[in-house]
Design a protein around this motif. Structure first.
Motif, PDB file in Angstrom:
ATOM      1  N   THR A  18       0.795  -1.432   0.127  1.00 43.97           N
ATOM      2  CA  THR A  18      -0.237  -0.361  -0.026  1.00 43.97           C
ATOM      3  C   THR A  18       1.234   0.987   0.099  1.00 43.97           C
ATOM      4  O   THR A  18      -0.018   2.020  -0.647  1.00 43.97           O
ATOM      5  CB  THR A  18      -0.841   0.038   1.148  1.00 43.97           C
ATOM      6  N   TRP A  19       2.458   1.119   0.295  1.00 48.70           N
ATOM      7  CA  TRP A  19       3.131   1.944   0.721  1.00 48.70           C
ATOM      8  C   TRP A  19       3.404   2.380  -1.135  1.00 48.70           C
ATOM      9  O   TRP A  19       3.129   4.097  -1.556  1.00 48.70           O
ATOM     10  CB  TRP A  19       3.965   2.040   0.988  1.00 48.70           C
ATOM     11  N   ALA A  20       3.024   1.680  -1.927  1.00 48.62           N
ATOM     12  CA  ALA A  20       4.206   1.965  -3.214  1.00 48.62           C
ATOM     13  C   ALA A  20       2.284   2.425  -4.309  1.00 48.62           C
ATOM     14  O   ALA A  20       3.106   3.116  -4.719  1.00 48.62           O
ATOM     15  CB  ALA A  20       4.589   0.708  -3.898  1.00 48.62           C
ATOM     16  N   LYS A  21       1.806   2.283  -3.215  1.00 47.39           N
ATOM     17  CA  LYS A  21      -0.003   2.128  -3.875  1.00 47.39           C
ATOM     18  C   LYS A  21      -0.060   3.794  -3.787  1.00 47.39           C
ATOM     19  O   LYS A  21      -1.591   4.249  -4.254  1.00 47.39           O
ATOM     20  CB  LYS A  21      -0.725   1.411  -4.044  1.00 47.39           C
ATOM     21  N   ALA A  22       0.173   4.575  -2.774  1.00 49.08           N
ATOM     22  CA  ALA A  22       0.131   5.396  -2.477  1.00 49.08           C
ATOM     23  C   ALA A  22      -1.010   5.721  -1.799  1.00 49.08           C
ATOM     24  O   ALA A  22      -2.140   6.518  -1.193  1.00 49.08           O
ATOM     25  CB  ALA A  22      -0.372   6.451  -3.384  1.00 49.08           C
ATOM     26  N   VAL A  23      -1.068   4.894  -0.843  1.00 48.73           N
ATOM     27  CA  VAL A  23      -2.018   4.311   0.656  1.00 48.73           C
ATOM     28  C   VAL A  23      -1.470   4.809   1.545  1.00 48.73           C
ATOM     29  O   VAL A  23      -0.890   3.867   2.106  1.00 48.73           O
ATOM     30  CB  VAL A  23      -3.020   3.351   0.171  1.00 48.73           C
ATOM     31  N   TRP A  24      -1.356   6.301   2.074  1.00 57.33           N
ATOM     32  CA  TRP A  24      -0.547   6.895   3.226  1.00 57.33           C
ATOM     33  C   TRP A  24      -1.821   7.081   3.845  1.00 57.33           C
ATOM     34  O   TRP A  24      -2.753   7.360   3.829  1.00 57.33           O
ATOM     35  CB  TRP A  24       0.244   7.495   3.371  1.00 57.33           C
ATOM     36  N   GLU A  25      -1.682   6.688   6.032  1.00 60.53           N
ATOM     37  CA  GLU A  25      -1.747   7.355   6.736  1.00 60.53           C
ATOM     38  C   GLU A  25      -1.266   8.064   7.247  1.00 60.53           C
ATOM     39  O   GLU A  25      -0.198   7.884   7.568  1.00 60.53           O
ATOM     40  CB  GLU A  25      -2.865   6.476   7.166  1.00 60.53           C
ATOM     41  N   PRO A  26      -1.108   9.034   8.045  1.00 63.36           N
ATOM     42  CA  PRO A  26      -0.314  10.414   8.640  1.00 63.36           C
ATOM     43  C   PRO A  26      -0.113   8.994   9.673  1.00 63.36           C
ATOM     44  O   PRO A  26      -1.623   8.816  10.805  1.00 63.36           O
ATOM     45  CB  PRO A  26      -1.071  11.753   8.931  1.00 63.36           C
TER      46      PRO A  26
END
Length: 567
Positions: A496-504
């Motif tokens: 998910t990091w490579a897919k740009a699914v980020w959360e603060p």
């Protein structure tokens, strides 16, 4: 034998309800699980919305956890704890309100089997807090810096955080469009304060969602205007702005006092004095050099035409919130009298780069841009229905708070349930090194964290057991990648990091801390004491109740009426 019986001691007021013991604790947990079931289906990009009908035709459609539990007006004393942590999550970070409810409910649910087996609550609380500390430390360890090396890269990373927040909202189909608007709005603010109250959200009916726009300044809907308004100029460059909190209307003194006159000359003198008062006020405003006059109170037809004849724009009955934002943006101060305006110094008048009146849909908006005192932004949201516009406003507010927190705390973790699975694995690995009951309890805490990826799968219609097995295998693999989360496009797992699914990271830190404390708080309650309602003296209480005038203080006659017992 009766003389040896212990006397009966009445400790609490008659009618007081007490509940305690193991059954009471499990009952509180079940009540909290009922709240969890209400919001469970709203989690994630495939989450469903709730339609809440409040009566009088007011309908709210939303999937925001804090909004749902607030509108439902939950009264159970234990279940209100989940409402409180959801509201605190919304106030602190703006997002994750559903996640914190799910985590707290699942943690308590995992405790039920230990409570039924006779494990003391304090043992559970100690183990949960120990596991919470491990989770907090792990999040801080794996969090990555998203500040970026240049403004362009920084904006792109902030947009990804905003996009993850909007991914589960009603406007998810236009999340990239709105993520750019939200990020630009927050970056417009003063970098030191990042005061979100300087970001206004205005709703305009009609048009497409993509017709929404960002105004780098203050904008508010055109107020009610009298005749002569259309003769006023609608745009200025570098105008001085006067802010008032007084009425500019012709006041007839005969409406407020009794006036006796002996001749028509006396009456004419009174009328002339009334006109003289209003003209003196208007002249004082004009002499300051202001080109835009705003007032919290009404500006009447005489004043409107007076300002129009002198090429001055005016607007009365400006909303308090809009007036406050304009005052902070353009400077100056709100005047409650015109007696000391004099030459209109910098402490009295404000100034902006440009003022204009724009047509947005069927509405007209007054727009202030180039404000020197404080940076501000206004998001104009377009849509077809009230429910859509209101939910869009809530969604954008969440995204604004996420971007703001990401700027203040520029670290992020992978979303899509990835961080929860990594925490679960980490706590399990630490638990096997601990002896005693804490090992089992901490393992239960670790299993509770899996509720997030499991619910994401359930809401998307996937086989949660199969996906969770894949996630466990991915996180236990030799490469040690902790970024594997649920892929809602292929019913599988993905980085998910490579897919740009980020959360603060601050969202997860606050959610886990709040959920752990809520679970410990419920576990620490072993008795609930409910006092009867206090009745007014002499007013009959409910039949059989404990209020004054009712229950023990009254009796029922054959007609069913409460009769006060003579003492």
């Amino acid at each position: 034998m009766s003389q040896f019986l212990a006397p009966q001691i009445v400790l609490l007021k008659h009618g007081t309800d007490t509940s305690q013991g193991k059954g009471h604790l499990i009952s509180n947990i079940n009540a909290c699980n009922a709240v969890v079931d209400l919001v469970r289906t709203t989690l994630g990009p495939r989450g469903l919305d709730k339609l809440i009908h409040e009566g009088r035709g007011k309908v709210t459609i939303t999937n925001d956890g804090a909004t749902i539990v607030q509108l439902l007006q939950i009264v159970h004393p234990a279940a209100k704890t989940l409402v409180d942590i959801s509201m605190s999550q919304d106030a602190e970070v703006g997002d994750g309100t559903t996640s914190v409810i799910l985590l707290a409910g699942e943690m308590m649910n995992k405790c039920k089997e230990f409570i039924e087996d006779g494990v003391h609550s304090q043992v559970l609380i100690r183990a949960f807090r120990k596991a919470g500390q491990l989770a907090d430390a792990r999040i801080r360890e794996v969090a990555r810096d998203i500040m970026g090396t240049n403004p362009t890269e920084r904006r792109e990373m902030l947009m990804r955080c905003a996009g993850t927040s909007l991914n589960s909202k009603l406007v998810s189909h236009q999340r990239e469009f709105f993520a750019g608007i939200v990020t630009d709005a927050v970056l417009t603010l003063d970098a030191d304060s990042l005061d979100v109250s300087m970001v206004g959200i205005k709703k305009v009916h009609g048009g497409s969602t993509t017709d929404s726009q960002l105004v780098t300044g203050v904008a508010f809907k055109k107020t009610f205007s009298y005749a002569g308004f259309e003769q006023q100029p609608k745009s200025f460059d570098h105008p001085k702005v006067m802010l008032l909190n007084l009425e500019l209307e012709l006041k007839a003194e005969k409406d407020n006092a009794e006036v006796r006159v002996n001749s028509t000359a006396d009456y004419q003198a009174i009328v002339d004095a009334e006109w003289g008062i209003i003209y003196a006020k208007l002249a004082a405003c004009v002499n300051t050099g202001a080109k835009v006059v705003l007032s919290r109170l009404a500006i009447g037809d005489v004043a409107t035409q007076y300002f129009a004849d002198r090429d001055i724009f005016c607007a009365g009955r400006v909303a308090e919130e809009d007036m406050r934002r304009v005052q902070r943006a353009v400077g100056g101060s709100v005047q409650t009298t015109v007696n000391h305006l004099k030459d209109g110094g910098a402490d009295i008048l404000g100034e902006c780069g440009r003022f204009e009146e724009r047509q947005l849909g069927k509405e007209r908006y007054n727009v202030f841009t180039g404000c020197p005192k404080a940076k501000s932004a206004t998001i104009i949201v377009r849509g077809g229905s009230d429910q859509f516009l209101e939910e869009s406003e809530r969604s954008l507010h969440d995204a604004i708070m996420i971007v703001r927190r990401a700027i203040k705390h520029p670290t992020a973790v992978p979303g899509g349930g990835a961080i929860e699975m990594d925490l679960s694995r980490h706590i399990r690995a630490a638990a096997v090194k601990i002896e005693g009951k804490d090992q089992l309890i901490m393992s239960a805490y670790a299993r509770a964290l899996e509720v997030i990826p499991r619910t994401l799968c359930d809401n998307a219609g996937f086989d949660s057991t199969e996906v969770l097995n894949k996630l466990r295998a991915a996180h236990a693999s030799a490469d040690g990648n902790h970024c594997y989360g649920v892929d809602l496009d292929s019913a599988s797992v993905v980085d998910t990091w490579a897919k740009a699914v980020w959360e603060p990271a601050v969202v997860k830190l606050n959610a886990l801390a709040a959920a752990t404390e809520a679970a410990c708080q419920i576990l620490a309650v072993d008795e609930t004491i409910k006092n009867p309602k206090s009745e007014q003296p002499g007013v009959p209480g409910p039949p059989g109740g404990g209020g004054r005038g009712g229950g023990m203080g009254g009796m029922m006659n054959r007609g069913g009426r409460g009769v006060r017992r003579m003492r």
